[in-house]
Write a protein that holds these residues in place. Structure first.
Motif, PDB file in Angstrom:
ATOM      1  N   GLY A 141       0.812  -1.212   0.000  1.00 56.72           N
ATOM      2  CA  GLY A 141       0.000   0.000   0.000  1.00 56.72           C
ATOM      3  C   GLY A 141       0.845   1.261   0.000  1.00 56.72           C
ATOM      4  N   GLY A 142       1.917   1.267   0.786  1.00 60.12           N
ATOM      5  CA  GLY A 142       2.792   2.445   0.846  1.00 60.12           C
ATOM      6  C   GLY A 142       3.499   2.667  -0.479  1.00 60.12           C
ATOM      7  N   TYR A 161      -3.336  18.611  -4.476  1.00 59.63           N
ATOM      8  CA  TYR A 161      -4.408  18.364  -3.520  1.00 59.63           C
ATOM      9  C   TYR A 161      -4.288  16.936  -3.023  1.00 59.63           C
ATOM     10  CZ  TYR A 161      -6.477  22.510  -5.618  1.00 59.63           C
ATOM     11  OH  TYR A 161      -6.699  23.779  -6.073  1.00 59.63           O
ATOM     12  N   ALA A 162      -4.226  16.753  -1.708  1.00 60.80           N
ATOM     13  CA  ALA A 162      -4.080  15.411  -1.160  1.00 60.80           C
ATOM     14  C   ALA A 162      -5.158  15.208  -0.096  1.00 60.80           C
ATOM     15  CB  ALA A 162      -2.689  15.249  -0.553  1.00 60.80           C
ATOM     16  N   ASP A 163      -6.009  14.202  -0.292  1.00 64.92           N
ATOM     17  CA  ASP A 163      -7.118  13.939   0.631  1.00 64.92           C
ATOM     18  C   ASP A 163      -6.817  12.667   1.414  1.00 64.92           C
ATOM     19  OD1 ASP A 163      -9.477  13.829   2.006  1.00 64.92           O
ATOM     20  OD2 ASP A 163     -10.770  13.986   0.249  1.00 64.92           O
ATOM     21  N   GLU A 164      -6.421  12.827   2.672  1.00 64.33           N
ATOM     22  CA  GLU A 164      -6.054  11.693   3.533  1.00 64.33           C
ATOM     23  C   GLU A 164      -5.103  10.747   2.801  1.00 64.33           C
ATOM     24  OE1 GLU A 164      -6.878  11.495   6.637  1.00 64.33           O
ATOM     25  OE2 GLU A 164      -8.796  12.489   6.947  1.00 64.33           O
ATOM     26  N   PRO A 165      -3.993  11.266   2.257  1.00 60.93           N
ATOM     27  CA  PRO A 165      -3.158  10.423   1.395  1.00 60.93           C
ATOM     28  C   PRO A 165      -2.493   9.267   2.129  1.00 60.93           C
ATOM     29  CG  PRO A 165      -2.009  12.450   1.917  1.00 60.93           C
ATOM     30  CD  PRO A 165      -3.414  12.603   2.445  1.00 60.93           C
ATOM     31  N   ALA A 173       4.872   3.611   6.774  1.00 64.02           N
ATOM     32  CA  ALA A 173       4.611   3.806   5.339  1.00 64.02           C
ATOM     33  C   ALA A 173       4.040   5.203   5.102  1.00 64.02           C
ATOM     34  CB  ALA A 173       3.657   2.734   4.829  1.00 64.02           C
ATOM     35  N   GLY A 174       3.158   5.640   6.002  1.00 62.87           N
ATOM     36  CA  GLY A 174       2.555   6.965   5.885  1.00 62.87           C
ATOM     37  C   GLY A 174       3.604   8.059   5.978  1.00 62.87           C
ATOM     38  N   GLU A 175       4.529   7.895   6.912  1.00 63.61           N
ATOM     39  CA  GLU A 175       5.561   8.921   7.063  1.00 63.61           C
ATOM     40  C   GLU A 175       6.486   8.971   5.861  1.00 63.61           C
ATOM     41  OE1 GLU A 175       7.260   8.567  10.972  1.00 63.61           O
ATOM     42  OE2 GLU A 175       5.486   9.494  11.863  1.00 63.61           O
ATOM     43  N   GLN A 176       6.731   7.817   5.254  1.00 72.51           N
ATOM     44  CA  GLN A 176       7.567   7.811   4.050  1.00 72.51           C
ATOM     45  C   GLN A 176       6.884   8.581   2.923  1.00 72.51           C
ATOM     46  OE1 GLN A 176       8.468   3.751   3.154  1.00 72.51           O
ATOM     47  NE2 GLN A 176      10.280   3.710   4.453  1.00 72.51           N
TER      48      GLN A 176
END
Ligand SMILES: Nc1ncnc2c1ncn2[C@@H]1O[C@H](COP(=O)(O)OP(=O)(O)OP(=O)(O)O)[C@@H](O)[C@H]1O
Ligand SMILES: [Mg+2]
Length: 235
Positions: A141-142, A161-165, A173-176
């Protein structure tokens, strides 16, 4: 100031998603739009990006009234000036990572070879060059979100524009993904409108716009009151 809105109103039937929102963002600034579920964050992002039209109010990108453009005009703006990254990258399952990233360039008329070279270079900058020939279903997913970020940035948009990316990703993974997004935005002076309900994500922004029930939160206290220079103010 590259992007602003005033008096933005948008309803879905009886539901008033936006009830008079004003905001402005400077060129190169990263703005976090925060607030509880249902407060109108996605609706605001869609109005700013020209995906949906407000019922009332103005959206101004540079000197252009986005809310007055035709469907075709808004589609052109989205193709040429804006990039969009959603919670789930919405990659094309049948295409490889390189083909997914090249797609916006091909749609804009860039030649195949040039589009592929650009796509490979973006995958490299995002640390996923080795996944170029893999399809979305074959990577994590990441990694998919990094490919989706490449696809959003390959046209070198002025506004991302990023919506809850990172909403569907674990912390690492989110921090990357966020780290790459912020670094590349800074490098290119891309303006970013980042929707999140996560204070840790909002902390990556220069400034925060807190929404509540379709208006700027009158308390001015967002998730991350210490963010940036103008925390909580909608200027
Ligand atoms: N297509 C739609 N049809 C009907 N109602 C909608 C639609 N989109 C949004 N709404 C309603 O408008 C309000 C604002 O929705 P919006 O999606 O902008 O909230 P949000 O802040 O992005 O929420 P979340 O954090 O859960 O994504 C909500 O009450 C929602 O139910
Ligand atoms: Mg939303």
């Amino acid at each position: 100031m590259i992007l602003q809105c005033r008096g933005l109103v948008r309803s879905y039937g009886p539901t008033q998603a936006l009830r008079g929102v004003a905001m402005a963002v400077d060129e190169g600034e990263i703005l976090a739009v925060t607030g509880p579920s249902g407060c109108g964050k996605s609706t605001l992002l869609h109005c700013l990006a020209g995906i949906t039209r407000p019922d009332a109010g103005e959206v101004i990108y540079r000197d252009q009234r986005v809310d007055l453009l035709s469907e075709a005009g808004r589609a052109r703006l989205r193709r040429t000036e804006f990039g969009v990254l959603f919670q789930f990258g919405q990659l094309v399952a049948e295409l490889t990572a390189a083909e997914n990233v090249a797609l916006p360039l091909l749609l804009a008329g860039t030649g195949r070879r040039e589009a592929r070279t650009a796509a490979l270079s973006w995958l490299d900058r995002l640390g996923v060059a080795d996944l170029a020939e893999k399809r979305p279903g074959e990577v994590s997913g990441g990694q998919q979100q990094r490919v989706a970020l490449g696809r959003a940035l390959v046209t070198e948009p002025r506004v991302l524009y990023a919506d809850e990316p990172t909403g569907a990703l674990d912390t690492l993974a989110g921090e990357q993904v966020l780290g790459h997004m912020v670094r590349l935005a800074r490098e290119q002076r891309t303006t970013v409108v980042l929707v999140t309900h996560d204070a840790r994500v909002a902390a990556y922004a220069d400034r925060e716009l807190a929404l509540r029930d379709g208006v700027a939160d009158p308390t001015g206290l967002g998730l991350n009151a210490s963010a940036g220079r103008h925390a909580g103010s909608a200027r």
